[in-house]
Design an enzyme around this catalytic site. Structure first.
Site, PDB file in Angstrom:
ATOM      1  N   GLU A   1      -1.136  -5.316   8.773  1.00  0.00           N
ATOM      2  CA  GLU A   1      -0.314  -4.647   9.778  1.00  0.00           C
ATOM      3  C   GLU A   1      -0.919  -4.842  11.166  1.00  0.00           C
ATOM      4  O   GLU A   1      -2.111  -4.628  11.354  1.00  0.00           O
ATOM      5  CB  GLU A   1      -0.211  -3.150   9.465  1.00  0.00           C
ATOM      6  CG  GLU A   1       0.518  -2.867   8.169  1.00  0.00           C
ATOM      7  CD  GLU A   1       0.678  -1.383   7.904  1.00  0.00           C
ATOM      8  OE1 GLU A   1       0.355  -0.557   8.776  1.00  0.00           O
ATOM      9  OE2 GLU A   1       1.131  -1.048   6.788  1.00  0.00           O
TER      10      GLU A   1
ATOM     11  N   LYS B   1      -1.111  -9.384   3.254  1.00  0.00           N
ATOM     12  CA  LYS B   1      -0.300  -8.873   4.379  1.00  0.00           C
ATOM     13  C   LYS B   1      -1.145  -7.873   5.173  1.00  0.00           C
ATOM     14  O   LYS B   1      -1.786  -7.010   4.581  1.00  0.00           O
ATOM     15  CB  LYS B   1       0.988  -8.229   3.872  1.00  0.00           C
ATOM     16  CG  LYS B   1       1.847  -7.640   5.003  1.00  0.00           C
ATOM     17  CD  LYS B   1       3.277  -7.360   4.579  1.00  0.00           C
ATOM     18  CE  LYS B   1       3.470  -6.093   3.821  1.00  0.00           C
ATOM     19  NZ  LYS B   1       3.065  -4.860   4.535  1.00  0.00           N
TER      20      LYS B   1
ATOM     21  N   GLU C   1       9.452  -4.077  10.619  1.00  0.00           N
ATOM     22  CA  GLU C   1       9.838  -2.788  10.038  1.00  0.00           C
ATOM     23  C   GLU C   1      10.366  -1.842  11.107  1.00  0.00           C
ATOM     24  O   GLU C   1       9.731  -1.630  12.156  1.00  0.00           O
ATOM     25  CB  GLU C   1       8.637  -2.134   9.319  1.00  0.00           C
ATOM     26  CG  GLU C   1       9.003  -0.766   8.756  1.00  0.00           C
ATOM     27  CD  GLU C   1       8.048  -0.228   7.699  1.00  0.00           C
ATOM     28  OE1 GLU C   1       7.106  -0.939   7.297  1.00  0.00           O
ATOM     29  OE2 GLU C   1       8.268   0.918   7.272  1.00  0.00           O
TER      30      GLU C   1
ATOM     31  N   ASP D   1       0.833  -1.209   0.000  1.00  0.00           N
ATOM     32  CA  ASP D   1       0.000   0.000   0.000  1.00  0.00           C
ATOM     33  C   ASP D   1       0.871   1.263   0.000  1.00  0.00           C
ATOM     34  O   ASP D   1       0.353   2.380  -0.081  1.00  0.00           O
ATOM     35  CB  ASP D   1      -1.028  -0.004   1.139  1.00  0.00           C
ATOM     36  CG  ASP D   1      -0.397  -0.086   2.514  1.00  0.00           C
ATOM     37  OD1 ASP D   1       0.846  -0.211   2.604  1.00  0.00           O
ATOM     38  OD2 ASP D   1      -1.142  -0.031   3.518  1.00  0.00           O
ATOM     39  N   SER D   2       2.187   1.068   0.024  1.00  0.00           N
ATOM     40  CA  SER D   2       3.111   2.190  -0.206  1.00  0.00           C
ATOM     41  C   SER D   2       2.873   2.782  -1.603  1.00  0.00           C
ATOM     42  O   SER D   2       3.389   3.852  -1.912  1.00  0.00           O
ATOM     43  CB  SER D   2       4.567   1.734  -0.064  1.00  0.00           C
ATOM     44  OG  SER D   2       4.819   0.603  -0.863  1.00  0.00           O
TER      45      SER D   2
HETATM   46  O1  KIV Z   1       3.661  -1.139   1.588  1.00  0.00           O
HETATM   47  C1  KIV Z   1       4.852  -1.450   1.662  1.00  0.00           C
HETATM   48  O2  KIV Z   1       5.676  -1.097   0.818  1.00  0.00           O
HETATM   49  C2  KIV Z   1       5.281  -2.254   2.801  1.00  0.00           C
HETATM   50  C3  KIV Z   1       6.743  -2.451   2.982  1.00  0.00           C
HETATM   51  C4  KIV Z   1       7.312  -1.219   3.588  1.00  0.00           C
HETATM   52  C5  KIV Z   1       7.057  -3.645   3.797  1.00  0.00           C
HETATM   53  O3  KIV Z   1       4.478  -2.692   3.561  1.00  0.00           O
END
Ligand code: KIV
Length: 287
Positions: free
Chosen positions: A124, A122, A191, A53-54
């Site tokens: 968080e 994934k 992280e 989600d980055s």
């Molecule tokens: O969204 C992302 O790029 C991430 C990485 C920083 C692990 O979750």
């Protein structure tokens, strides 16, 4: 009944990744958001492509990941999945697509697999979302966990800050790692935690740890592709090693193009179609 899986390149699977606990071969994971970049990263032998989600920051130019939607994750997931011949594809569940309830989490994870074509998801968080992880895994969807600095909690943290400093904070991150392992996660991203804490977690949990700003002792590493390739202008985190300066190359190449367009050096004769060839295709169809 079963899809043809006889192609020569072997796809990385969740059981493969689960088995990659040190001292075996470290897991190399990189973010990808589009087909073209994903194809190049896949060709390079990256084990896991993370549709992170980055993309909120890297693709959309936002300040953080909070506004990213599940539909946007699905769109980018499909593009990356089409390119991933070898790499496993994991997709981030965006903010508020799983925090409300375990049912919401299972539904969102299912949508990301069905409409986003990713192979695992994934999430968080640690102890507070362990129940959600358990329910998603029970629905047959593999989960990669993400603890330490969890960017969707940027406002709660008061910024993108290193986590797990000091004894109490370190114990909390360790408890998070144990909770997500127990809930059934097949791997966990650590992280922005001190390297000694990452080393301790790596030795105490049975699933692979994948570090970003967590030092060298993890079972794998992950970087944002634009950081790794040197495409980001402005602040880059300390842990983000740049393996190329593609940003400078892009500017240089685009400047050369602008100059040649203005001077009429481009297009040259070699870029023009022959007047009398009926069958010359513009682009060959891909099969
Ligand atoms: O969204 C992302 O790029 C991430 C990485 C920083 C692990 O979750």
């Amino acid at each position: 009944m079963y899809a043809n899986t006889s192609s020569k390149v072997r796809k990385v699977t969740v059981p493969d990744l689960r088995a990659r606990k040190s001292p075996s071969r470290s897991i190399a994971m990189v973010t990808a958001y589009d087909f073209t970049m994903a194809r190049l990263l896949d060709e390079a032998g990256v084990d896991v492509l993370l549709v992170g989600d980055s993309l909120g920051m890297i693709v959309q130019g936002l300040d953080n990941t909070i506004p990213v939607t599940l539909d946007e994750m699905c769109y980018h997931g499909r593009a990356v999945a089409r390119a991933a011949v070898h790499a496993h594809v994991v997709g981030d569940m965006p903010f508020m697509s799983y925090q409300v309830s375990s049912s919401q989490a299972v539904e969102s994870a299912g949508k990301l697999l069905k409409e986003g074509a990713v192979e695992s998801v994934k999430l968080e968080g640690g102890q507070e979302i362990a129940e959600h992880i358990f329910r998603i895994v029970r629905a047959g969807i593999p989960v990669m966990a993400h603890i330490g600095l969890t960017p969707q909690s940027v406002h709660a943290f008061g910024g993108f800050k290193v986590q797990g400093r000091g004894e109490d904070a370190a114990e909390r991150v360790l408890a998070d790692a144990r909770a997500v392992e127990q809930a059934g996660a097949y791997a966990v991203v650590l992280e922005a935690v001190p390297p000694d804490l990452a080393a301790r977690i790596t030795s105490e949990v049975g699933i692979p740890t994948i570090g970003i700003g967590a030092g060298p002792s993890c079972d794998g590493q992950v970087l944002v592709c634009s950081d790794l390739l040197g495409m980001v202008r402005g602040h880059v985190p300390k842990f983000a090693k740049r393996y190329a300066e593609l940003g400078d190359l892009v500017v240089e190449a685009a400047r050369a193009y602008v100059d040649e367009v203005r001077s009429h050096a481009f297009p040259g004769a070699e870029h023009c179609y022959k007047p009398n060839t009926q069958t010359e295709p513009v682009v060959e169809l891909r099969h």
